[in-house]
Scaffold this motif. Structure first.
Motif, mmCIF file in Angstrom:
data_model
loop_
_atom_site.group_PDB
_atom_site.id
_atom_site.type_symbol
_atom_site.label_atom_id
_atom_site.label_comp_id
_atom_site.label_asym_id
_atom_site.label_seq_id
_atom_site.Cartn_x
_atom_site.Cartn_y
_atom_site.Cartn_z
ATOM 1 N N LEU A 187 -16.697 -42.122 47.301
ATOM 2 C CA LEU A 187 -15.577 -42.456 48.180
ATOM 3 C C LEU A 187 -15.243 -41.330 49.152
ATOM 4 N N TRP A 188 -15.264 -40.117 48.674
ATOM 5 C CA TRP A 188 -14.832 -38.973 49.462
ATOM 6 C C TRP A 188 -15.964 -38.265 50.195
ATOM 7 N N ALA A 189 -17.201 -38.682 50.018
ATOM 8 C CA ALA A 189 -18.346 -37.959 50.581
ATOM 9 C C ALA A 189 -18.302 -37.855 52.105
ATOM 10 N N ARG A 190 -17.952 -38.930 52.785
ATOM 11 C CA ARG A 190 -17.937 -38.940 54.252
ATOM 12 C C ARG A 190 -16.573 -39.387 54.745
ATOM 13 N N LEU A 191 -15.874 -38.467 55.394
ATOM 14 C CA LEU A 191 -14.545 -38.786 55.914
ATOM 15 C C LEU A 191 -14.553 -38.773 57.438
ATOM 16 N N PRO A 192 -13.858 -39.727 58.051
ATOM 17 C CA PRO A 192 -13.778 -39.746 59.508
ATOM 18 C C PRO A 192 -12.741 -38.762 60.056
ATOM 19 N N ARG B 220 -15.248 -32.738 47.162
ATOM 20 C CA ARG B 220 -16.117 -33.916 47.110
ATOM 21 C C ARG B 220 -16.659 -34.298 48.490
ATOM 22 N N VAL B 221 -16.060 -33.757 49.549
ATOM 23 C CA VAL B 221 -16.428 -34.121 50.921
ATOM 24 C C VAL B 221 -17.734 -33.437 51.304
ATOM 25 N N ARG B 222 -18.659 -34.222 51.848
ATOM 26 C CA ARG B 222 -19.945 -33.704 52.297
ATOM 27 C C ARG B 222 -20.073 -33.772 53.815
ATOM 28 N N SER B 223 -19.282 -34.632 54.448
ATOM 29 C CA SER B 223 -19.329 -34.802 55.898
ATOM 30 C C SER B 223 -17.922 -35.116 56.390
ATOM 31 N N LEU B 224 -17.498 -34.395 57.432
ATOM 32 C CA LEU B 224 -16.173 -34.586 58.000
ATOM 33 C C LEU B 224 -16.330 -34.757 59.500
ATOM 34 N N SER B 225 -16.121 -35.968 59.983
ATOM 35 C CA SER B 225 -16.264 -36.251 61.410
ATOM 36 C C SER B 225 -15.046 -35.751 62.165
ATOM 37 N N GLY B 226 -15.243 -35.430 63.433
ATOM 38 C CA GLY B 226 -14.132 -35.056 64.285
ATOM 39 C C GLY B 226 -13.524 -33.713 63.968
#
Length: 141
Positions: free
Chosen positions: A48-53, A110-116
């Motif tokens: 759930l938390w891997a890719r955040l916009p 847990r985040v692997r990718s954070l857009s913006g």
């Protein structure tokens, strides 16, 4: 828990990534994240938390009395926010406590990718106050 192969985290992750791409996938994974089975819960949270916009999702997990968005307290969901956060100004209402940082780091790890975030115009699109931005980028344990 059923078949032994379902105890393998990599198998769970593969299944959960597929579930995430389905209609109502986030809701299904959020339910799995709230289960008593620790392995299922951790794997579901990781997917759930891997890719955040937006970093806003992380901020929304902090106590609502900590943040203010254009004069309103933050709504909070401890598993995964159900609505898309808007990019309005986010400011501190009080100093962050150690317990606040523990919450933030429990999800941000847990985040692997954070857009913006980190690209051209990212500060403008996130609209973090100067104090908020400094606190999030300077804090160290």
């Amino acid at each position: 828990m059923g078949h032994r192969c379902l105890n393998v985290v990599e198998v769970q992750q593969t299944i959960f990534v597929e579930v995430l791409d389905k209609p109502r996938g986030k809701g299904t994974l959020a339910k799995l994240a709230r289960t008593c089975h620790r392995t299922l819960s951790n794997t579901a949270l990781n997917v759930l938390w891997a890719r955040l916009p937006s970093i806003t999702y992380l901020i929304r997990c902090l106590p609502p009395e900590l943040w203010e968005i254009e004069g309103h307290n933050m709504a909070c969901s401890r598993v995964f926010p159900s609505s898309t956060p808007t990019d309005h100004a986010k400011t501190f209402r009080r100093l962050m406590l150690h317990s606040d940082w523990k919450i933030f780091f429990s999800y941000s790890s847990r985040v692997r990718s954070l857009s913006g975030f980190g690209g051209m115009g990212s500060c403008a699109s996130l609209d973090l106050s100067g104090t908020t931005h400094r606190c999030l980028t300077v804090h160290r344990f």
